[in-house]
Design an enzyme around this catalytic site. Structure first.
Site, PDB file in Angstrom:
ATOM      1  CE1 TYR A   1      15.459  86.188  13.623  1.00  0.00           C
ATOM      2  CE2 TYR A   1      16.891  84.526  14.664  1.00  0.00           C
ATOM      3  CZ  TYR A   1      15.625  85.405  14.685  1.00  0.00           C
ATOM      4  OH  TYR A   1      14.768  85.223  15.612  1.00  0.00           O
TER       5      TYR A   1
ATOM      6  NE  ARG B   1      12.382  85.353   9.923  1.00  0.00           N
ATOM      7  CZ  ARG B   1      11.945  85.599  11.100  1.00  0.00           C
ATOM      8  NH1 ARG B   1      12.546  85.245  12.166  1.00  0.00           N
ATOM      9  NH2 ARG B   1      10.942  86.777  11.100  1.00  0.00           N
TER      10      ARG B   1
ATOM     11  CG  HIS C   1       7.652  91.453  17.676  1.00  0.00           C
ATOM     12  ND1 HIS C   1       6.676  90.459  17.390  1.00  0.00           N
ATOM     13  CD2 HIS C   1       6.847  91.699  18.975  1.00  0.00           C
ATOM     14  CE1 HIS C   1       5.801  90.308  18.108  1.00  0.00           C
ATOM     15  NE2 HIS C   1       5.974  90.940  19.154  1.00  0.00           N
TER      16      HIS C   1
ATOM     17  CB  CYS D   1      26.282  95.128  21.294  1.00  0.00           C
ATOM     18  SG  CYS D   1      27.574  94.137  22.198  1.00  0.00           S
TER      19      CYS D   1
ATOM     20  CB  CYS E   1      28.227  97.665  24.549  1.00  0.00           C
ATOM     21  SG  CYS E   1      28.130  97.910  22.855  1.00  0.00           S
TER      22      CYS E   1
ATOM     23  CB  CYS F   1      29.967  94.658  19.536  1.00  0.00           C
ATOM     24  SG  CYS F   1      29.647  96.343  19.882  1.00  0.00           S
TER      25      CYS F   1
ATOM     26  CB  CYS G   1      31.829  96.548  23.772  1.00  0.00           C
ATOM     27  SG  CYS G   1      30.846  94.922  23.130  1.00  0.00           S
TER      28      CYS G   1
HETATM   29  N1  APR Z   1      -3.410  87.795   4.341  1.00  0.00           N
HETATM   30  C1  APR Z   1      -3.897  87.908   5.727  1.00  0.00           C
HETATM   31  N2  APR Z   1      -3.433  87.269   6.644  1.00  0.00           N
HETATM   32  C2  APR Z   1      -2.893  85.948   6.287  1.00  0.00           C
HETATM   33  C3  APR Z   1      -2.440  85.627   4.936  1.00  0.00           C
HETATM   34  C4  APR Z   1      -2.670  86.633   3.900  1.00  0.00           C
HETATM   35  N3  APR Z   1      -2.463  86.484   2.566  1.00  0.00           N
HETATM   36  N4  APR Z   1      -1.828  84.446   4.623  1.00  0.00           N
HETATM   37  C5  APR Z   1      -1.682  84.064   6.234  1.00  0.00           C
HETATM   38  N5  APR Z   1      -2.277  84.846   6.940  1.00  0.00           N
HETATM   39  C6  APR Z   1      -2.698  84.807   8.304  1.00  0.00           C
HETATM   40  C7  APR Z   1      -2.473  83.209   9.055  1.00  0.00           C
HETATM   41  O1  APR Z   1      -4.149  82.984   8.890  1.00  0.00           O
HETATM   42  C8  APR Z   1      -2.173  83.739  10.636  1.00  0.00           C
HETATM   43  O2  APR Z   1      -3.423  83.887  11.232  1.00  0.00           O
HETATM   44  O3  APR Z   1      -1.422  85.467   9.125  1.00  0.00           O
HETATM   45  C9  APR Z   1      -1.405  84.788  10.318  1.00  0.00           C
HETATM   46  C10 APR Z   1      -0.018  84.792  10.916  1.00  0.00           C
HETATM   47  O4  APR Z   1       0.049  84.393  11.980  1.00  0.00           O
HETATM   48  P1  APR Z   1       1.441  84.082  12.679  1.00  0.00           P
HETATM   49  O5  APR Z   1       2.360  83.042  11.759  1.00  0.00           O
HETATM   50  O6  APR Z   1       1.397  83.466  13.991  1.00  0.00           O
HETATM   51  O7  APR Z   1       2.243  85.484  12.709  1.00  0.00           O
HETATM   52  P2  APR Z   1       2.246  86.512  13.677  1.00  0.00           P
HETATM   53  O8  APR Z   1       0.937  86.821  14.167  1.00  0.00           O
HETATM   54  O9  APR Z   1       2.935  87.860  13.012  1.00  0.00           O
HETATM   55  O10 APR Z   1       3.235  86.074  14.774  1.00  0.00           O
HETATM   56  C11 APR Z   1       3.583  87.024  15.430  1.00  0.00           C
HETATM   57  O11 APR Z   1       5.248  85.455  16.771  1.00  0.00           O
HETATM   58  O12 APR Z   1       6.974  84.074  16.005  1.00  0.00           O
HETATM   59  C12 APR Z   1       6.491  85.254  16.688  1.00  0.00           C
HETATM   60  O13 APR Z   1       7.744  87.207  16.881  1.00  0.00           O
HETATM   61  C13 APR Z   1       7.214  86.409  15.680  1.00  0.00           C
HETATM   62  O14 APR Z   1       6.311  88.464  15.262  1.00  0.00           O
HETATM   63  C14 APR Z   1       5.883  87.051  15.276  1.00  0.00           C
HETATM   64  C15 APR Z   1       4.981  86.721  16.299  1.00  0.00           C
END
Ligand code: APR
Length: 296
Positions: free
Chosen positions: A70, A73, A124, A132, A136, A185, A188
């Site tokens: 994370y 990211r 999400h 935490c 808490c 945290c 707590c």
């Molecule tokens: N413009 C539009 N769509 C795009 C682009 C772009 N430039 N590039 C890729 N995509 C599309 C892909 O074709 C795919 O269908 O975006 C989509 C991404 O899908 P995922 O990777 O599955 O992402 P998402 O749908 O946001 O995932 C949902 O899954 O892992 C969990 O919590 C995480 O919020 C996330 C959730």
């Protein structure tokens, strides 16, 4: 089955005459900002099992590893800039009173594009919130520190490609960091802090969900925009079906042809990059946009 419509002009007419609009966004919206998606080519989950990182169990087992993921990211998200897709949605939200945007993205780019808070729901959570793990109730919102703490500095380095995560490569040892050195945290004083995102096996915020469901149930919905999401994670993906039940025409923006599956001839499919397509689709309402996302 007959294919969905693809005419931008026809969509512009529909948007002009539409009142209640719901949007569901996913990782593809931020792809043009350089952030990897989860599924599909180059997707984060392609090489990794999400349950090894994005669950409470994974955090319990190895909080340092999960924090490294994370922290990396967060670093990418903080370095990234909103793209024209985020700006186009933010402008549409300012122009249309009855527009609600649900995003599954935790990267903070829609808020940074100026999307009005009252018209945006972070289904999400956010990478920039720390809360935490012991529940808490403590939450530190919009924490912009990068690295999130000194011990996690190796995750805040720039790597040649954002699509590799050396720290998760089994051949690259995770830097040895002690649990004591990851965020605790301050309230707590017993729990660790964890990212304020919704993990697999966790529920979405109940208050937010009931508010969204109330909005959906209120009246007829004219348009359901489905932008950059594989629509495979629930309950988020279910909103497309709910909106259809409320009369909505479904409009999918995605480069992947498979994402048009299930669309009917009254729906629209725009195949391509959201950052290019959304400004064109909304132009009649928001005006022309330059390459940086400014309205001309
Ligand atoms: N413009 C539009 N769509 C795009 C682009 C772009 N430039 N590039 C890729 N995509 C599309 C892909 O074709 C795919 O269908 O975006 C989509 C991404 O899908 P995922 O990777 O599955 O992402 P998402 O749908 O946001 O995932 C949902 O899954 O892992 C969990 O919590 C995480 O919020 C996330 C959730």
């Amino acid at each position: 089955m007959m294919a969905a419509k693809t005419s931008i002009d026809e969509f512009k007419n529909l948007l002009n005459s539409s009142n209640r609009i719901l949007a569901l966004c996913g990782a593809g919206l931020s792809a043009a900002s350089g952030l990897p998606t989860f599924r599909g080519a180059g997707g984060l989950w392609r090489n990794y099992d999400p349950t090894s990182l994005a669950t409470p169990k994974a955090f319990q087992r190895d909080p340092v590893l999960v924090w490294f993921f994370y922290a990396w990211r967060r670093h990418l998200a903080l370095k990234a800039k909103p793209n024209r897709g985020h700006y186009a949605l933010a402008e549409l939200a300012k122009k249309k009173d009855n527009f609600l945007c649900l995003t599954q993205n935790v990267d903070g780019l829609s808020p940074r594009a100026g999307h009005p808070e009252s018209k945006l729901r972070l289904l999400h959570g956010s990478l920039l919130d720390n809360k935490c793990f012991n529940e808490c109730g403590y939450i530190d919102r919009n924490n912009l520190s990068d690295p999130v703490c000194p011990a996690l500095a190796p995750a805040a380095e720039d790597y040649p490609s954002h699509q590799t995560l050396p720290l998760l490569d089994p051949n690259v040892p995770v830097p040895s960091v002690k649990t004591e050195d990851i965020p605790h945290c301050p309230n707590c004083k017993t729990g660790l802090l964890r990212p304020g995102v919704v993990w697999f096996t966790e529920s979405l915020d109940g208050e937010m969900l009931s508010e969204v469901n109330d909005w959906v149930d209120q009246e007829r919905i004219d348009i359901m925009l489905v932008v950059g999401t594989a629509a495979s994670v629930y309950p988020a993906a279910g909103y497309t079906f709910k909106a259809r039940d409320k009369g909505a025409i479904v409009v999918v923006v995605n480069p992947d042809a498979d994402s048009s599956r299930g669309l009917t001839p009254r729906d629209f499919f725009f195949q391509g990059d959201a950052s290019e397509i959304l400004p064109q689709l909304f132009e009649g309402v928001i005006g022309k946009m330059d390459e940086y996302g400014n309205i001309l």
